[in-house]
Design a protein around this motif. Structure first.
Motif, PDB file in Angstrom:
ATOM      1  N   LYS A   1     -46.107  49.544  -2.374  1.00  0.00           N
ATOM      2  CA  LYS A   1     -44.760  49.935  -2.730  1.00  0.00           C
ATOM      3  C   LYS A   1     -43.754  48.979  -2.101  1.00  0.00           C
ATOM      4  CE  LYS A   1     -41.632  53.891  -2.755  1.00  0.00           C
ATOM      5  NZ  LYS A   1     -41.453  55.304  -2.321  1.00  0.00           N
ATOM      6  N   VAL A   2     -42.823  48.486  -2.937  1.00  0.00           N
ATOM      7  CA  VAL A   2     -41.829  47.535  -2.462  1.00  0.00           C
ATOM      8  C   VAL A   2     -40.676  48.299  -1.827  1.00  0.00           C
ATOM      9  CG1 VAL A   2     -40.239  45.704  -3.134  1.00  0.00           C
ATOM     10  CG2 VAL A   2     -42.454  45.903  -4.274  1.00  0.00           C
ATOM     11  N   GLU A   3     -40.300  47.891  -0.642  1.00  0.00           N
ATOM     12  CA  GLU A   3     -39.180  48.522   0.053  1.00  0.00           C
ATOM     13  C   GLU A   3     -37.876  48.014  -0.547  1.00  0.00           C
ATOM     14  OE1 GLU A   3     -37.422  49.101   4.592  1.00  0.00           O
ATOM     15  OE2 GLU A   3     -39.152  47.794   4.202  1.00  0.00           O
ATOM     16  N   LEU A   4     -37.036  48.939  -0.973  1.00  0.00           N
ATOM     17  CA  LEU A   4     -35.781  48.565  -1.618  1.00  0.00           C
ATOM     18  C   LEU A   4     -34.712  48.290  -0.554  1.00  0.00           C
ATOM     19  CD1 LEU A   4     -35.638  51.026  -4.650  1.00  0.00           C
ATOM     20  CD2 LEU A   4     -36.264  48.613  -4.637  1.00  0.00           C
ATOM     21  N   LYS A   5     -34.528  47.052  -0.305  1.00  0.00           N
ATOM     22  CA  LYS A   5     -33.460  46.605   0.581  1.00  0.00           C
ATOM     23  C   LYS A   5     -33.102  45.174   0.211  1.00  0.00           C
ATOM     24  CE  LYS A   5     -36.320  44.753   4.346  1.00  0.00           C
ATOM     25  NZ  LYS A   5     -36.592  44.797   5.809  1.00  0.00           N
TER      26      LYS A   5
END
Length: 201
Positions: free
Chosen positions: A5-9
């Motif tokens: 899962k890609v961290e949204l930042k």
């Protein structure tokens, strides 16, 4: 194994940020196009890059869609609604006019007319469409021909099957006349049949 899962930042590296922006932008524009085609939806998409460059997609006229959005959410002032509604209808008419012209031009191309404005790519595509159309027409004609032949054969077979039944009374009458000629007796009923036999009726 799937990706994590890609961290949204915010991506800090400028190069990685630009690469991600380009990929996600293209994917978003593609999804907007697919939504407009598959669902017949009116879609307008505006994207501004971090540098301020604008990217857009619109399934219809962009100004018309924006004006329609303003009317739907009540952004347009009441005294301007009549004017904006006229603009929406004017844009709609103009878009329909362009659609009709495009369809008429396409019809002329299929008829082999007004081909001077087409390039090699368009001509090859037109030829391919015509070839596919001719093949479909021939296939349909073959099916209709087979159905007609099958129907004709069925009528002939049915006629042959009923013919003996229709001829049976005539055959019996002829046999009776032959018996009378050879035996000297009339195998009928009444004087009328005897007179008919003598006359050859």
């Amino acid at each position: 194994m799937g990706r994590g899962k890609v961290e949204l930042k915010r991506i800090e590296n400028p190069t990685n940020r630009q690469v991600t922006f380009s990929k996600r932008r293209n994917g978003l524009l593609k999804k907007a196009f697919e939504l407009s085609v598959l669902c017949d939806a009116e879609v307008a998409l505006l994207i501004f890059s971090p540098s301020g460059k604008a990217y857009q997609f619109s399934s219809h006229d962009m100004n018309r869609t924006i004006t329609r959005y303003k009317i739907e959410v009540g952004i347009t002032k009441s005294d301007e609604q009549g004017i904006t509604s006229m603009e929406v209808w004017r844009n709609e008419i103009e878009e329909l006019r362009r659609t009709v012209e495009a369809l008429e031009a396409r019809e002329n191309h299929f008829a082999g007319e007004n081909l001077c404005g087409l390039g090699m790519k368009e001509l090859k595509q037109l030829e391919r469409h015509l070839r596919v159309g001719v093949e479909r027409i021939r296939s349909k004609k073959m099916k209709l021909h087979e159905l007609e032949e099958a129907s004709t054969s069925s009528i002939i077979l049915e006629s042959d099957a009923t013919r003996p039944v229709l001829l049976a009374p005539i055959i019996r009458e002829s046999q009776d006349r032959v018996k009378w000629v050879y035996s000297g007796q009339w195998v009928g009923s009444g004087p009328t049949n005897w007179l008919c036999c003598l006359c050859g009726a």
